[in-house]
Design a protein around this motif. Structure first.
Motif, PDB file in Angstrom:
ATOM      1  N   GLU A  17      55.259  -1.787 -49.780  1.00  0.00           N
ATOM      2  CA  GLU A  17      53.873  -1.482 -50.034  1.00  0.00           C
ATOM      3  C   GLU A  17      53.015  -1.900 -51.606  1.00  0.00           C
ATOM      4  O   GLU A  17      54.126  -1.724 -52.824  1.00  0.00           O
ATOM      5  CB  GLU A  17      52.713  -0.353 -49.473  1.00  0.00           C
ATOM      6  N   HIS A  31      52.951   2.131 -40.070  1.00  0.00           N
ATOM      7  CA  HIS A  31      54.605   2.581 -40.861  1.00  0.00           C
ATOM      8  C   HIS A  31      55.266   1.713 -40.719  1.00  0.00           C
ATOM      9  O   HIS A  31      55.121   0.181 -40.973  1.00  0.00           O
ATOM     10  CB  HIS A  31      54.422   3.686 -41.025  1.00  0.00           C
ATOM     11  N   GLN A  32      55.143   1.706 -39.087  1.00  0.00           N
ATOM     12  CA  GLN A  32      56.063   0.294 -38.303  1.00  0.00           C
ATOM     13  C   GLN A  32      54.659  -0.141 -37.320  1.00  0.00           C
ATOM     14  O   GLN A  32      53.442   0.668 -37.425  1.00  0.00           O
ATOM     15  CB  GLN A  32      56.855   1.206 -37.205  1.00  0.00           C
ATOM     16  N   ILE A  33      54.792  -1.463 -37.535  1.00  0.00           N
ATOM     17  CA  ILE A  33      53.517  -2.227 -37.050  1.00  0.00           C
ATOM     18  C   ILE A  33      53.670  -3.140 -36.321  1.00  0.00           C
ATOM     19  O   ILE A  33      54.813  -3.357 -36.058  1.00  0.00           O
ATOM     20  CB  ILE A  33      52.993  -2.365 -38.217  1.00  0.00           C
ATOM     21  N   ASP A  34      52.813  -2.821 -34.838  1.00  0.00           N
ATOM     22  CA  ASP A  34      53.215  -3.847 -34.087  1.00  0.00           C
ATOM     23  C   ASP A  34      51.732  -5.140 -34.174  1.00  0.00           C
ATOM     24  O   ASP A  34      50.624  -4.463 -33.323  1.00  0.00           O
ATOM     25  CB  ASP A  34      52.789  -2.848 -32.576  1.00  0.00           C
ATOM     26  N   CYS A  35      52.087  -6.061 -34.987  1.00  0.00           N
ATOM     27  CA  CYS A  35      51.836  -7.113 -35.486  1.00  0.00           C
ATOM     28  C   CYS A  35      50.788  -8.002 -34.394  1.00  0.00           C
ATOM     29  O   CYS A  35      49.591  -8.502 -34.109  1.00  0.00           O
ATOM     30  CB  CYS A  35      52.202  -7.890 -35.925  1.00  0.00           C
ATOM     31  N   LYS A  62      56.581   2.433 -48.237  1.00  0.00           N
ATOM     32  CA  LYS A  62      56.134   3.176 -49.248  1.00  0.00           C
ATOM     33  C   LYS A  62      56.432   3.605 -50.528  1.00  0.00           C
ATOM     34  O   LYS A  62      57.482   4.309 -50.654  1.00  0.00           O
ATOM     35  CB  LYS A  62      55.316   4.327 -48.250  1.00  0.00           C
ATOM     36  N   LEU A  86      56.899  -4.894 -37.770  1.00  0.00           N
ATOM     37  CA  LEU A  86      56.974  -4.639 -39.520  1.00  0.00           C
ATOM     38  C   LEU A  86      57.332  -3.285 -39.811  1.00  0.00           C
ATOM     39  O   LEU A  86      56.789  -2.249 -39.343  1.00  0.00           O
ATOM     40  CB  LEU A  86      54.786  -5.474 -39.893  1.00  0.00           C
ATOM     41  N   LEU A  87      58.132  -3.811 -40.585  1.00  0.00           N
ATOM     42  CA  LEU A  87      58.356  -1.886 -41.017  1.00  0.00           C
ATOM     43  C   LEU A  87      58.059  -1.907 -42.890  1.00  0.00           C
ATOM     44  O   LEU A  87      57.971  -2.662 -43.328  1.00  0.00           O
ATOM     45  CB  LEU A  87      59.034  -1.165 -40.972  1.00  0.00           C
ATOM     46  N   PHE A  88      56.460  -1.363 -43.478  1.00  0.00           N
ATOM     47  CA  PHE A  88      57.014  -1.377 -44.685  1.00  0.00           C
ATOM     48  C   PHE A  88      57.410   0.042 -45.098  1.00  0.00           C
ATOM     49  O   PHE A  88      56.628   1.291 -45.156  1.00  0.00           O
ATOM     50  CB  PHE A  88      55.546  -1.850 -45.267  1.00  0.00           C
ATOM     51  N   GLU A 126      44.310  -0.683 -49.450  1.00  0.00           N
ATOM     52  CA  GLU A 126      46.070  -0.900 -49.392  1.00  0.00           C
ATOM     53  C   GLU A 126      45.951   1.132 -49.415  1.00  0.00           C
ATOM     54  O   GLU A 126      45.333   1.787 -49.229  1.00  0.00           O
ATOM     55  CB  GLU A 126      46.128  -0.708 -50.716  1.00  0.00           C
ATOM     56  N   ALA A 127      47.002   1.021 -48.460  1.00  0.00           N
ATOM     57  CA  ALA A 127      47.422   0.724 -48.249  1.00  0.00           C
ATOM     58  C   ALA A 127      47.440  -0.191 -46.669  1.00  0.00           C
ATOM     59  O   ALA A 127      48.001  -1.575 -45.762  1.00  0.00           O
ATOM     60  CB  ALA A 127      49.451   0.748 -48.643  1.00  0.00           C
ATOM     61  N   ILE A 138      46.299  -2.943 -44.798  1.00  0.00           N
ATOM     62  CA  ILE A 138      45.898  -4.580 -44.855  1.00  0.00           C
ATOM     63  C   ILE A 138      47.013  -5.699 -43.690  1.00  0.00           C
ATOM     64  O   ILE A 138      45.986  -6.610 -44.100  1.00  0.00           O
ATOM     65  CB  ILE A 138      47.038  -4.920 -45.582  1.00  0.00           C
TER      66      ILE A 138
END
Lengths: 190, 190
Positions: free
Chosen positions: B58, A28-32, B80, B76-78, A58-59, A62
Motif C-alpha cells: 500500500e 487485504h487479499q482481493i478478488d479483482c 500493509k 491480489l494481496l497487498f 487509501e488504502a 483503491i
C-alpha cells in the motif's frame, strides 16, 4: 448484489456483533474479478449520471475504485491519510474519525486534481458511521465539486451512517446491506 | 513501454535530479486505462510463467496491481504498513527503509494469504533503491513462496536497486527505465 452477498456469507467472518472481516477477498487479499463485477453494478445503479472523476480513500478503497474508474473511463483520485501535520498549502484536507482505530486522522487531496464543477462519484469499501464518506464529501465541497453519489461495497444498515447521508440528500448505493449480524447466527441482509 | 514513457515526458515533473512526480496520472490521480495497458505489457513480458498471486504494497502499488491480478485471473494481496508495534502472531512482517521519508517502517501480510509453493509476481510503482521490493521478497521467503519476478512501472536506472535485484537472480521488468534526469534537461530513458 447477489454474488457479493453470497461471497460475504461464504468467506466473511463475523466477530461479536459488529465486526465483519472480509480480508480474504475484499480488503487485504482481493478478488479483482469480483471488483470488476461490482464496478459494472455501480455503473448500472448510477445509470446515466454524468461522472468526471472517481474519488476514494487509501488504502482499501483503491482497488475497487480503480475498476469503477476504468468502467467509466475517467480518472481515479485517492485521498491520502496525511503523514505529517505540516501540509503544504496546495491540498484540501479534512478530518476523519475512525471508530475502528479510535483515532482522528487527516486526509488530503491535491487541489490540482479536484476541481470546481466536476461530477465526482465517491467509492469506499465499508459504510458504518459514514465518517470516511463525510470526509470525502467535505473535500468535494471545499473544491466546489458536485457529489454524484456514494458507492459502497458493504453497508452496516444497523449503524447510522447510510441513513444520515441519505437524509442529507446523497444517493448512496450499497451493493450489500446488512440488517443484522452476530457470530452465532451469521448475517442477515436487507 | 512507449506510451508510458511518452506520458512521463508529457505529465511527469522532475524536481532537482532525483525526484520524479507522476501524481497526475500514476499515484494520486490515476489513469486506469493506462494501468490496464501496463498490466497487459507485464503479462506479455513475463510470458508463460505460472503466477498464482500478485503481491504489492500500500498505497500506490494497489491500483496497478489490481489490473495485473485481473489480467492473470488470480488474487491480489497487498502488504500493509503496520500502524502498531503490537502485531498479532498470524502475520509475516519485514522492515522497509524509506529514503523519501527518511524512516523505517514495518510491513505485514496475513500468513493465511501467502502460502508455501505459491508463485508470486510482485508489482510496485517505483524502483530506486529497491527497499520496498526487497521487503516484499522477504515476506515471500518467510512464507516459502516462489518469487516469479518483479514488475515495476518506473525504474530509476541511475540508482542501485534494479541492478542489485537482478544480480540476486530476480527477473525485474520495468516498463520505463530512466537513465538520467534533471529539471533543466528533462528525462533520458534507457
Amino acid at each position: 448484489m447477489k454474488s457479493l452477498e453470497e461471497r460475504i456469507r461464504k468467506d466473511g467472518v463475523v466477530i461479536g456483533d459488529d465486526i465483519l472481516k472480509v480480508d480474504s477477498f475484499l480488503n487485504h487479499q482481493i478478488d479483482c474479478q469480483l471488483l470488476e463485477d461490482m464496478a459494472k453494478e455501480w455503473h448500472k445503479e448510477f445509470g446515466d449520471a454524468k461522472v468526471d472523476k472517481i474519488l476514494t480513500i487509501e488504502a482499501s478503497g483503491i482497488a475497487m475504485a480503480s475498476f469503477v474508474a476504468k468502467e467509466y473511463g475517467v480518472p481515479l483520485l485517492f485521498a491520502k491519510k496525511a503523514k505529517t501535520r505540516n501540509l503544504a498549502g496546495d491540498v484540501y484536507t479534512t478530518k476523519v474519525v475512525s471508530f475502528t482505530h479510535s483515532t482522528t486522522y487527516d486526509v488530503m487531496v491535491s487541489k490540482k486534481y479536484l476541481n470546481q464543477g466536476e461530477n465526482v462519484l465517491i467509492i469506499d469499501d465499508f459504510l458504518a458511521n459514514g465518517e470516511a464518506l463525510k470526509g470525502l464529501i467535505d473535500l468535494c465541497k471545499q473544491a466546489g465539486a458536485n457529489v454524484v453519489g456514494c458507492g459502497v461495497s458493504i453497508e452496516k444498515g444497523f449503524q447510522a451512517g447510510g441513513d444520515t447521508l441519505r437524509k442529507m440528500g446523497y444517493k448512496v448505493v450499497s451493493l450489500a446491506r446488512i440488517k443484522a449480524m452476530n457470530s452465532q447466527n451469521g448475517i442477515e441482509f436487507e
